[in-house]
Enzyme design. Structure first.
Site, PDB file in Angstrom:
ATOM      1  N   GLU A  46     -16.021   9.896 -25.723  1.00  0.00           N
ATOM      2  CA  GLU A  46     -16.042   9.124 -24.467  1.00  0.00           C
ATOM      3  C   GLU A  46     -16.743   9.955 -23.400  1.00  0.00           C
ATOM      4  OE1 GLU A  46     -12.169   7.894 -22.983  1.00  0.00           O
ATOM      5  OE2 GLU A  46     -13.000   7.703 -20.958  1.00  0.00           O
ATOM      6  N   ARG A  50     -19.226   9.692 -14.677  1.00  0.00           N
ATOM      7  CA  ARG A  50     -18.746  10.362 -13.460  1.00  0.00           C
ATOM      8  C   ARG A  50     -19.759  11.338 -12.894  1.00  0.00           C
ATOM      9  NH1 ARG A  50     -12.455  11.676 -15.068  1.00  0.00           N
ATOM     10  NH2 ARG A  50     -12.156   9.645 -16.034  1.00  0.00           N
ATOM     11  N   THR A  74     -14.953   5.589 -17.865  1.00  0.00           N
ATOM     12  CA  THR A  74     -15.048   5.289 -16.429  1.00  0.00           C
ATOM     13  C   THR A  74     -15.991   4.106 -16.190  1.00  0.00           C
ATOM     14  OG1 THR A  74     -14.869   7.704 -16.149  1.00  0.00           O
ATOM     15  CG2 THR A  74     -15.015   6.401 -14.160  1.00  0.00           C
ATOM     16  N   LYS A 134      -5.901   1.359 -23.071  1.00  0.00           N
ATOM     17  CA  LYS A 134      -5.739   2.728 -22.591  1.00  0.00           C
ATOM     18  C   LYS A 134      -4.603   2.690 -21.568  1.00  0.00           C
ATOM     19  CE  LYS A 134      -8.167   5.874 -19.420  1.00  0.00           C
ATOM     20  NZ  LYS A 134      -9.389   6.654 -19.217  1.00  0.00           N
TER      21      LYS A 134
HETATM   22  C1  3PG Z   1      -9.295   9.881 -17.842  1.00  0.00           C
HETATM   23  O1  3PG Z   1     -10.206   9.545 -17.153  1.00  0.00           O
HETATM   24  O2  3PG Z   1      -9.026   9.285 -18.872  1.00  0.00           O
HETATM   25  C2  3PG Z   1      -8.447  10.992 -17.358  1.00  0.00           C
HETATM   26  O3  3PG Z   1      -8.957  11.510 -16.184  1.00  0.00           O
HETATM   27  C3  3PG Z   1      -8.284  12.085 -18.340  1.00  0.00           C
HETATM   28  O4  3PG Z   1      -7.136  12.725 -17.944  1.00  0.00           O
HETATM   29  P1  3PG Z   1      -6.858  14.249 -18.293  1.00  0.00           P
HETATM   30  O5  3PG Z   1      -7.924  15.045 -17.605  1.00  0.00           O
HETATM   31  O6  3PG Z   1      -5.496  14.512 -17.725  1.00  0.00           O
HETATM   32  O7  3PG Z   1      -6.913  14.408 -19.779  1.00  0.00           O
END
Ligand code: 3PG
Length: 220
Positions: A46, A50, A74, A134
């Site tokens: 993934e 960003r 995202t 998710k």
């Molecule tokens: C995401 O976008 O899925 C989260 O920001 C990931 O979260 P983490 O950095 O706590 O793993």
């Protein structure tokens, strides 16, 4: 309900216990990172939208790492979904859900793993034919206790908890019957990227794969 669409997402979720959430700001890192993760047994990647370089990173991986299954993270709207698909994404992960995003992904043939944090979010996605989600931000929004509670009214729903998940707390989440995999950024630490420490990332991927041997048959 579009069963094929949901099964595609489950195929992504079942490949490994962890989907790495990746933030890339240098295109030069994209291909060696993807190769390092694939070498460790993680194929579903993934790449989050960003950074301004995210789409270029995706194009590089799509062109040069055929063993990776490229996903976009995202993804917040139809425009993001179209850009991700054009850059080679084969699945999309979103922090939340809108009908326009769902329709765009359906039109693009892009399996979507939509973010949910409430019962109403799940019901809205189910109305649009989605059955795998998710759970974001998982730890902040109730963690394993919330997933257990959802197992009552939404027994058929399947989840990928993400947000605050670590190597330490992942096993308890993965042991829940409605959890197919987890998501997390810990597989790609910023300092490992900065140092181009690809062997470390391969080791982190191997540790993640060892969280649960074999894929779980889990259909909704
Ligand atoms: C995401 O976008 O899925 C989260 O920001 C990931 O979260 P983490 O950095 O706590 O793993």
């Amino acid at each position: 309900m579009d069963a094929a669409r949901s099964l595609d997402v489950l195929w992504v979720m079942q490949d490994a216990p962890v989907i790495p959430v990746i933030v890339l700001s240098e295109v030069a890192h994209a291909v060696p990172l993807a190769r390092a993760l694939v070498a460790g047994g993680i194929r579903m990647l993934e790449i989050t939208l960003r950074s301004p370089q995210a789409l270029a990173c995706m194009r590089a991986i799509a062109a040069e790492v055929p063993d990776a299954v490229l996903g976009a993270g995202t993804v917040r709207n139809a425009q993001d979904a179209r850009a991700a698909a054009a850059a080679g994404a084969r699945f999309a992960v979103s922090p939340g859900y809108t009908g326009s995003l769902g329709r765009a992904c359906l039109d693009l043939g892009l399996p979507l793993l939509p973010g949910v944090a409430t019962a109403s979010d799940i019901m809205r996605c189910q109305d649009d034919g989605l059955c795998a989600f998710k759970f974001f931000p998982a730890l902040a929004a109730g963690g394993g206790a919330m997933l257990k509670a959802w197992g009552g009214p939404f027994a058929e729903a399947r989840f990928c908890p993400t947000g605050g998940v670590t190597l330490d707390n992942a096993p308890a989440l993965l042991a829940l019957p409605n959890v197919v995999c987890v998501g997390g950024s810990w597989l790609v630490p910023p300092d490992a990227l900065a140092q181009a420490d690809w062997p470390r990332i391969t080791r982190l991927a191997q540790e993640a794969v060892a969280l649960r041997p074999g894929a779980r048959a889990s259909l909704c």
